[in-house]
Design an enzyme around this catalytic site. Structure first.
Site, PDB file in Angstrom:
ATOM      1  N   HIS A 224       8.651  -4.910  -1.634  1.00 51.36           N
ATOM      2  CA  HIS A 224       7.722  -5.802  -2.338  1.00 51.36           C
ATOM      3  C   HIS A 224       6.885  -5.132  -3.429  1.00 51.36           C
ATOM      4  CE1 HIS A 224       7.821  -8.863   1.273  1.00 51.36           C
ATOM      5  NE2 HIS A 224       8.891  -8.907   0.519  1.00 51.36           N
TER       6      HIS A 224
ATOM      7  N   ASP B  28       0.862  -1.193   0.000  1.00 55.41           N
ATOM      8  CA  ASP B  28       0.000   0.000   0.000  1.00 55.41           C
ATOM      9  C   ASP B  28       0.901   1.246   0.000  1.00 55.41           C
ATOM     10  OD1 ASP B  28       0.738   0.788   2.714  1.00 55.41           O
ATOM     11  OD2 ASP B  28      -0.612  -0.753   3.476  1.00 55.41           O
TER      12      ASP B  28
ATOM     13  N   CYS C 155      -0.243  -6.608 -22.540  1.00 58.08           N
ATOM     14  CA  CYS C 155       0.818  -5.600 -22.633  1.00 58.08           C
ATOM     15  C   CYS C 155       0.751  -4.943 -24.006  1.00 58.08           C
ATOM     16  CB  CYS C 155       2.174  -6.278 -22.435  1.00 58.08           C
ATOM     17  SG  CYS C 155       3.574  -5.206 -22.843  1.00 58.08           S
TER      18      CYS C 155
HETATM   19  P1  OAD Z   1       1.733 -10.834   7.912  1.00 56.08           P
HETATM   20  O1  OAD Z   1       0.277 -10.801   7.546  1.00 56.08           O
HETATM   21  O2  OAD Z   1       2.472 -12.086   7.705  1.00 56.08           O
HETATM   22  O3  OAD Z   1       1.897 -10.462   9.460  1.00 56.08           O
HETATM   23  C1  OAD Z   1       1.263  -9.361  10.023  1.00 56.08           C
HETATM   24  C2  OAD Z   1       1.811  -9.164  11.422  1.00 56.08           C
HETATM   25  O4  OAD Z   1       1.201  -7.987  11.962  1.00 56.08           O
HETATM   26  C3  OAD Z   1       1.529 -10.295  12.401  1.00 56.08           C
HETATM   27  O5  OAD Z   1       2.716 -10.615  13.108  1.00 56.08           O
HETATM   28  C4  OAD Z   1       0.501  -9.681  13.373  1.00 56.08           C
HETATM   29  O6  OAD Z   1       0.675 -10.151  14.699  1.00 56.08           O
HETATM   30  C5  OAD Z   1       0.873  -8.232  13.298  1.00 56.08           C
HETATM   31  N1  OAD Z   1      -0.225  -7.297  13.630  1.00 56.08           N
HETATM   32  C6  OAD Z   1      -1.557  -7.475  13.521  1.00 56.08           C
HETATM   33  N2  OAD Z   1      -2.213  -6.382  13.909  1.00 56.08           N
HETATM   34  C7  OAD Z   1      -1.274  -5.466  14.269  1.00 56.08           C
HETATM   35  C8  OAD Z   1      -1.322  -4.126  14.755  1.00 56.08           C
HETATM   36  N3  OAD Z   1      -2.486  -3.490  14.942  1.00 56.08           N
HETATM   37  N4  OAD Z   1      -0.150  -3.508  15.026  1.00 56.08           N
HETATM   38  C9  OAD Z   1       1.027  -4.140  14.842  1.00 56.08           C
HETATM   39  N5  OAD Z   1       1.120  -5.406  14.382  1.00 56.08           N
HETATM   40  C10 OAD Z   1      -0.005  -6.054  14.097  1.00 56.08           C
HETATM   41  O7  OAD Z   1       2.383  -9.609   7.169  1.00 56.08           O
HETATM   42  P2  OAD Z   1       3.901  -9.361   6.757  1.00 56.08           P
HETATM   43  O8  OAD Z   1       4.830  -9.758   7.854  1.00 56.08           O
HETATM   44  O9  OAD Z   1       3.954  -7.997   6.219  1.00 56.08           O
HETATM   45  O10 OAD Z   1       4.526 -10.161   0.601  1.00 56.08           O
HETATM   46  O11 OAD Z   1       4.045 -10.373   5.597  1.00 56.08           O
HETATM   47  C11 OAD Z   1       5.243 -10.379   4.881  1.00 56.08           C
HETATM   48  C12 OAD Z   1       4.990 -10.587   3.441  1.00 56.08           C
HETATM   49  O12 OAD Z   1       4.322 -11.823   3.261  1.00 56.08           O
HETATM   50  C13 OAD Z   1       4.028  -9.575   2.838  1.00 56.08           C
HETATM   51  O13 OAD Z   1       4.674  -8.391   2.460  1.00 56.08           O
HETATM   52  C14 OAD Z   1       3.541 -10.339   1.625  1.00 56.08           C
HETATM   53  C15 OAD Z   1       3.623 -11.782   2.044  1.00 56.08           C
HETATM   54  O14 OAD Z   1       4.434 -12.481   1.192  1.00 56.08           O
HETATM   55  C16 OAD Z   1       4.081  -9.821  -0.611  1.00 56.08           C
HETATM   56  O15 OAD Z   1       2.927  -9.578  -0.876  1.00 56.08           O
HETATM   57  C17 OAD Z   1       5.165  -9.763  -1.607  1.00 56.08           C
HETATM   58 ZN    ZN Z   2       5.285  -6.752 -22.799  1.00 49.46          ZN
END
Ligand code: OAD
Ligand code: ZN
Length: 252
Positions: free
Chosen positions: A122, A107, A157
Site C-alpha cells: 500500500h 509506516d 508538482c
Molecule cells: P484494520 O484497521 O482494518 O484492522 C486492524 C486489525 O488489527 C483488526 O483486525 C484488529 O483486531 C487487529 N488488532 C488490533 N490491535 C492489535 C494488536 N495489538 N495485535 C494484533 N492485532 C491487532 O487494518 P488493516 O487490516 O491493515 O489501506 O487494514 C487494511 C487496509 O485498509 C489498510 O492497509 C488501509 C485500509 O484500506 C490503505 O491505507 C491503502
Molecule cells: Zn506532475
C-alpha cells in the site's frame, strides 16, 4: 493470556517450516501507538470516516482536506518506534532468512525493526508523488525541496503543477504491479503463513491467506479478535502481536 501449549504447537510448526510468509496489517503497529486504520478518529477528525477520505474522488473534491488528513496521520506515525512484535519478526528473519513480510502498513516500523525482505502493498505514507503521474507512474516528489503556503493544502508538482499526494494506495486504486507480482510468487512457495493484525477486509491482501492455503500453506492468525480470515486459519492465536510474536520466537 494464551496457554503455553498453543504457543508451543505453533512454534513447532514454525521450526519445521522452510518458507515462512508474514502478512501484516495495522494491528501490528497498534502497540507502537499508531491507531489502526479503522480505529475511530479523534479530535478534529472524529466526524470523518477514514475510508471516505482515502480515495481519489475525495482528493479531487477537496485536496486540502485529504492532504491535511495525511499530514495528521504522519504526525502520529513519526514518533512511533517498533514494538516487540516488529522486533520478533525481525528476529525470526535472522533465523529463517527466506522469511518475507507482505505488509499493508504504510509506516516504516518493519524496516526500523531491521526486517529486510518486505513487500509493501500500500505504499509509504512519508513518500509523495504527482497526482497526475506526469513523469510516469509513480512520479516521486520530495516536498522537503518545495516551499508553498502550507495552510492552502498540498504543494504543486514541480513538473506539471498538479497537486502532490501521498504515495499510498487509496480505495479503488490498483496496487503496485511489482509488489503484487512478488507477493504472488511468495504465496505459492510458502509453507507457513502468519497473518498478523489485519481485519481481512481489503482485497487483494485479504485474499492472500486463502491463496497461500490453496497452495498448501498452514495459516496461523495472530489477532485479538476474530476476522473473516479466522475461518480459513489452521490456528488462531488470540492476543496482541506485541505479546504473541515474542513468545513464539522464544519458544522456537
Ligand atoms: P484494520 O484497521 O482494518 O484492522 C486492524 C486489525 O488489527 C483488526 O483486525 C484488529 O483486531 C487487529 N488488532 C488490533 N490491535 C492489535 C494488536 N495489538 N495485535 C494484533 N492485532 C491487532 O487494518 P488493516 O487490516 O491493515 O489501506 O487494514 C487494511 C487496509 O485498509 C489498510 O492497509 C488501509 C485500509 O484500506 C490503505 O491505507 C491503502
Ligand atoms: Zn506532475
Amino acid at each position: 493470556m494464551l496457554p503455553d501449549a498453543q504457543i508451543e504447537q505453533v512454534a513447532t510448526l514454525l521450526g519445521r517450516a522452510k518458507t515462512i510468509t508474514v502478512l501484516t496489517g495495522a494491528g501490528v503497529s497498534k502497540e507502537s501507538g499508531v491507531p489502526t486504520f479503522r480505529d475511530a478518529l479523534e479530535g478534529l477528525w472524529a466526524r470523518f470516516d477514514p475510508t471516505q477520505l482515502a480515495t481519489r474522488a475525495a482528493f479531487k473534491a477537496d485536496p486540502k482536506l485529504v492532504w491535511d488528513f495525511y499530514e495528521y496521520r504522519r504526525e502520529i506515525m513519526r514518533p512511533a518506534r517498533p514494538n516487540p512484535g516488529h522486533l520478533a519478526l525481525a528476529a525470526l528473519e535472522q533465523r529463517f532468512p527466506s522469511l518475507t513480510i507482505i505488509t499493508q502498513n504504510v509506516d516504516d516500523l518493519h524496516e526500523q525493526a531491521g526486517s529486510q525482505r518486505i513487500i509493501r502493498l500500500h505504499g509509504r505514507i512519508e513518500a509523495n508523488k504527482c497526482a497526475a503521474d506526469c513523469q510516469g507512474s509513480p512520479t516521486p516528489v520530495d516536498v522537503a525541496q518545495l516551499t508553498w503556503e502550507k495552510s492552502a493544502g498540498p504543494p504543486a508538482c514541480p513538473h506539471c503543477g498538479s497537486p502532490v499526494r501521498p504515495d499510498v494506495v487509496w480505495f479503488g486504486e490498483m496496487l503496485p504491479a511489482e509488489a503484487l507480482a512478488r507477493a504472488a510468487d511468495v504465496l505459492h512457495q510458502t509453507d507457513l503463513m502468519l497473518v498478523v493484525g489485519t481485519s481481512g477486509l481489503v482485497s487483494p491482501a485479504a485474499d492472500m491467506p486463502a491463496v497461500a492455503r490453496r497452495a498448501g500453506a498452514t495459516i496461523v492468525e495472530i489477532n485479538p479478535d476474530e476476522t473473516p480470515i479466522s475461518a480459513i486459519a489452521h490456528h488462531c492465536l488470540r492476543g496482541p502481536s506485541g505479546e504473541v510474536l515474542p513468545r513464539l520466537v522464544e519458544a522456537l
